[in-house]
Write an enzyme that holds these catalytic residues in place. Structure first.
Site, PDB file in Angstrom:
ATOM      1  N   TRP A  14       0.811  -1.233   0.000  1.00 12.24           N
ATOM      2  CA  TRP A  14       0.000   0.000   0.000  1.00 12.24           C
ATOM      3  C   TRP A  14       0.835   1.270   0.000  1.00 12.24           C
ATOM      4  CZ3 TRP A  14      -4.423  -1.275   4.054  1.00 12.24           C
ATOM      5  CH2 TRP A  14      -5.317  -2.172   3.454  1.00 12.24           C
ATOM      6  N   LYS A  15       2.150   1.137   0.087  1.00  8.53           N
ATOM      7  CA  LYS A  15       3.031   2.313   0.078  1.00  8.53           C
ATOM      8  C   LYS A  15       2.545   3.334   1.113  1.00  8.53           C
ATOM      9  CE  LYS A  15       3.630   1.361  -4.782  1.00  8.53           C
ATOM     10  NZ  LYS A  15       4.446   1.665  -5.928  1.00  8.53           N
ATOM     11  N   HIS A 100      12.669  -2.556  -1.766  1.00 10.65           N
ATOM     12  CA  HIS A 100      11.734  -2.089  -2.788  1.00 10.65           C
ATOM     13  C   HIS A 100      12.415  -0.990  -3.618  1.00 10.65           C
ATOM     14  CE1 HIS A 100       8.281  -0.126  -4.645  1.00 10.65           C
ATOM     15  NE2 HIS A 100       7.662  -1.281  -4.499  1.00 10.65           N
ATOM     16  N   GLU A 102      11.487   1.777  -4.589  1.00 11.59           N
ATOM     17  CA  GLU A 102      11.334   3.147  -4.061  1.00 11.59           C
ATOM     18  C   GLU A 102      12.304   3.376  -2.898  1.00 11.59           C
ATOM     19  OE1 GLU A 102       7.085   2.961  -3.620  1.00 11.59           O
ATOM     20  OE2 GLU A 102       6.869   3.045  -5.794  1.00 11.59           O
ATOM     21  N   GLY A 239       0.995  -2.893  -6.240  1.00  9.30           N
ATOM     22  CA  GLY A 239       0.869  -1.573  -5.630  1.00  9.30           C
ATOM     23  C   GLY A 239      -0.507  -0.979  -5.914  1.00  9.30           C
ATOM     24  N   GLY A 240      -0.583  -0.158  -6.953  1.00  6.91           N
ATOM     25  CA  GLY A 240      -1.803   0.615  -7.239  1.00  6.91           C
ATOM     26  C   GLY A 240      -3.086  -0.200  -7.233  1.00  6.91           C
TER      27      GLY A 240
HETATM   28  C1  PEP Z   1       4.958  -2.030  -6.103  1.00  7.78           C
HETATM   29  O1  PEP Z   1       4.815  -1.013  -5.457  1.00  7.78           O
HETATM   30  O2  PEP Z   1       5.657  -2.941  -5.643  1.00  7.78           O
HETATM   31  C2  PEP Z   1       4.287  -2.154  -7.398  1.00  7.78           C
HETATM   32  C3  PEP Z   1       4.518  -3.202  -8.126  1.00  7.78           C
HETATM   33  O3  PEP Z   1       3.462  -1.107  -7.763  1.00  7.78           O
HETATM   34  P1  PEP Z   1       2.408  -1.125  -9.010  1.00  7.78           P
HETATM   35  O4  PEP Z   1       1.622  -2.391  -8.910  1.00  7.78           O
HETATM   36  O5  PEP Z   1       1.557   0.090  -8.772  1.00  7.78           O
HETATM   37  O6  PEP Z   1       3.210  -1.050 -10.250  1.00  7.78           O
END
Ligand code: PEP
Length: 257
Positions: A14-15, A100, A102, A239-240
């Site tokens: 969920w970041k 990750h 990020e 993620g999203g």
């Molecule tokens: C993630 O944050 O690990 C990711 C894969 O994000 P997304 O699915 O939004 O690309």
């Protein structure tokens, strides 16, 4: 289709989204939608502030478990702003996402730091989800495999044969994260084969064969089945598309086995 030896993992990252109230609202809708699923593990990684509330709600669930998005490699000390494995375990955290992209690219985490985090997680009975992946310019320069090997050899540098099977690797091409661009099935499968062969070269084959390799990068309900059908894809880190209960429930309900 992944090896039957490896239980698929569908994990939500969920970041820096969702307050405690939003976490409760999500889980109230999400849990009944996935109630009847089996033969997989579903993992939710909320922000640190929502771990306690999420842990309370999912503690009865056999299917769903809790992850943290990061962790420091010491148990306590003068490390302002950091969080320790002991603190995570208080909330019933089972998994921890480490390295990750990020963390690597926005916060400057180096392979050497990530290696210490993986080691500490295992010492504290937390299961690491070790994220690796190449940037677009690295892929275009033909360096994908080299980058993956470097990140794997650092990430596993402090991990012995017996512990290695507890680590899950998430292959997340940086150019596919949050961009809407997904790796093609061929690109994902090639990278996963390369990762599996690196693991087989470094650990006993039984152990290497237990390690789950997740794909991450714009996974959504529309593409999850195609990705999960690849022989070396054992799950997804999302993620999203994990932020809405209906969308992540569809992903968690993907075809497995
Ligand atoms: C993630 O944050 O690990 C990711 C894969 O994000 P997304 O699915 O939004 O690309």
């Amino acid at each position: 289709m992944n090896s039957s030896k490896r239980k698929p993992v569908l994990a939500a990252n969920w970041k820096m989204y969702k307050t405690v109230a939003e976490t409760r609202d999500f889980l109230k809708v999400f849990l009944p939608l996935v109630n009847n699923l089996s033969e997989r593990e579903v993992v939710i990684a909320p922000p640190f502030t929502a771990l306690s509330a999420a842990g309370e709600i999912i503690k009865e669930s056999e299917l769903v478990s809790l992850a943290a998005q990061n962790m420091y490699f010491e148990q306590k000390g003068g490390f302002t702003g950091e969080i320790s494995p002991i603190m995570l375990k208080e909330f019933g955290v089972k998994w921890v996402i480490l390295g990750h992209s990020e963390r690597r690219h926005i916060f400057g985490e180096e392979n050497s730091l990530i290696a210490l985090k993986v080691k500490t997680a295992l010492e504290n009975d937390l299961l690491p989800i070790l994220c690796i992946g190449e940037k677009l310019e690295e892929r275009e320069a033909g360096l994908t495999n080299e980058i993956l090997e470097k990140q794997l050899s650092a990430g596993f540098s402090e991990v012995g044969n017996q512990e290695a099977g507890k680590v899950a690797v998430a292959y997340e091409p940086v150019w596919a994260i949050g961009t809407g661009k997904t790796a093609t099935p061929d690109q994902a499968q090639d990278a996963h084969i390369h990762i599996r062969s690196w693991l087989t070269g470094h650990f006993d084959s039984g152990i290497a064969g237990q390690i789950r390799i997740l794909y991450g990068g714009s996974v959504k309900p529309e593409n999850v089945n195609e990705l999960m059908a690849l022989p070396d894809v054992d799950g997804a880190l999302v993620g999203g598309a994990s932020l809405k209960p209906g969308s992540f429930a569809q992903i968690a309900s993907c075809r497995v086995g």
